[in-house]
Design a protein around this motif. Sequence first.
Motif, PDB file in Angstrom:
ATOM      1  N   UNK A 102       0.876  -1.119   0.114  1.00  0.00           N
ATOM      2  CA  UNK A 102       0.087   0.049   0.085  1.00  0.00           C
ATOM      3  C   UNK A 102       1.032   1.214   0.019  1.00  0.00           C
ATOM      4  N   UNK A 103       0.521   2.094   0.974  1.00  0.00           N
ATOM      5  CA  UNK A 103       1.434   3.310   1.142  1.00  0.00           C
ATOM      6  C   UNK A 103       2.510   3.168   1.985  1.00  0.00           C
ATOM      7  N   UNK A 104       2.740   2.012   2.623  1.00  0.00           N
ATOM      8  CA  UNK A 104       3.899   1.988   3.520  1.00  0.00           C
ATOM      9  C   UNK A 104       4.781   1.032   3.254  1.00  0.00           C
ATOM     10  N   UNK A 105       6.172   1.222   3.661  1.00  0.00           N
ATOM     11  CA  UNK A 105       7.297   0.522   3.515  1.00  0.00           C
ATOM     12  C   UNK A 105       7.761  -0.272   4.719  1.00  0.00           C
ATOM     13  N   UNK A 106       8.158  -1.754   4.429  1.00  0.00           N
ATOM     14  CA  UNK A 106       8.518  -2.584   5.577  1.00  0.00           C
ATOM     15  C   UNK A 106      10.068  -3.176   5.353  1.00  0.00           C
ATOM     16  N   UNK A 107      10.933  -3.246   6.299  1.00  0.00           N
ATOM     17  CA  UNK A 107      12.072  -3.675   6.198  1.00  0.00           C
ATOM     18  C   UNK A 107      12.070  -5.294   6.705  1.00  0.00           C
ATOM     19  N   UNK A 108      12.753  -6.087   6.076  1.00  0.00           N
ATOM     20  CA  UNK A 108      12.920  -7.209   6.436  1.00  0.00           C
ATOM     21  C   UNK A 108      14.579  -7.735   6.526  1.00  0.00           C
ATOM     22  N   UNK A 109      14.872  -8.023   7.705  1.00  0.00           N
ATOM     23  CA  UNK A 109      16.232  -8.613   7.803  1.00  0.00           C
ATOM     24  C   UNK A 109      16.703  -9.932   7.247  1.00  0.00           C
ATOM     25  N   UNK A 110      18.028  -9.667   6.645  1.00  0.00           N
ATOM     26  CA  UNK A 110      18.474 -10.800   6.170  1.00  0.00           C
ATOM     27  C   UNK A 110      19.241 -11.439   7.244  1.00  0.00           C
ATOM     28  N   UNK A 111      18.909 -12.350   8.044  1.00  0.00           N
ATOM     29  CA  UNK A 111      19.533 -13.038   9.623  1.00  0.00           C
ATOM     30  C   UNK A 111      20.740 -13.733   9.163  1.00  0.00           C
ATOM     31  N   UNK A 112      20.567 -14.580   7.763  1.00  0.00           N
ATOM     32  CA  UNK A 112      21.547 -15.312   7.272  1.00  0.00           C
ATOM     33  C   UNK A 112      22.471 -14.598   6.981  1.00  0.00           C
ATOM     34  N   UNK A 113      22.641 -13.645   6.325  1.00  0.00           N
ATOM     35  CA  UNK A 113      23.856 -12.887   5.808  1.00  0.00           C
ATOM     36  C   UNK A 113      24.680 -12.368   6.769  1.00  0.00           C
ATOM     37  N   UNK A 114      23.680 -11.773   8.022  1.00  0.00           N
ATOM     38  CA  UNK A 114      24.404 -11.057   8.806  1.00  0.00           C
ATOM     39  C   UNK A 114      25.095 -12.154  10.053  1.00  0.00           C
ATOM     40  N   UNK A 115      24.502 -13.105  10.053  1.00  0.00           N
ATOM     41  CA  UNK A 115      24.988 -14.377  10.977  1.00  0.00           C
ATOM     42  C   UNK A 115      26.367 -14.996  10.201  1.00  0.00           C
ATOM     43  N   UNK A 116      26.297 -15.028   8.944  1.00  0.00           N
ATOM     44  CA  UNK A 116      27.474 -15.317   8.255  1.00  0.00           C
ATOM     45  C   UNK A 116      28.842 -14.550   8.419  1.00  0.00           C
ATOM     46  N   UNK A 117      28.554 -13.180   8.187  1.00  0.00           N
ATOM     47  CA  UNK A 117      29.547 -12.356   8.328  1.00  0.00           C
ATOM     48  C   UNK A 117      30.193 -12.035   9.927  1.00  0.00           C
TER      49      UNK A 117
END
Length: 92
Positions: free
Chosen positions: A60-75
């Motif tokens: 709709x009019x709103x933005x949402x953020x999704x964390x890429x936990x796997x990438x953060x955990x990898x690095x």
Amino acid sequence: MQVLKALGDPTRLDMLSRMASRDEYPCTTLEHELPVGKSTISYHVKILSQAGLVSVSKKGRFYFYTLHRDIIEFYTPGLLGRLTSEAQVTEP
């Protein structure tokens, strides 16, 4: 290298710790919780997104953020656990 640069900023780490609490984090919530303006939030989200740590979706009019936990955990193994446990300790 982009990932480590993205993680090197305290504001972005704060954003990640907040995003880690939900599957999708509303942009409007960040705007209310952080002591920075919308343009600064957008800048930091852009850096996190370019590093592959966060994805942005629009509903709709709103933005949402999704964390890429796997990438953060990898690095940075264990970083999200530390960020979320610190956030729980500092919240009233």
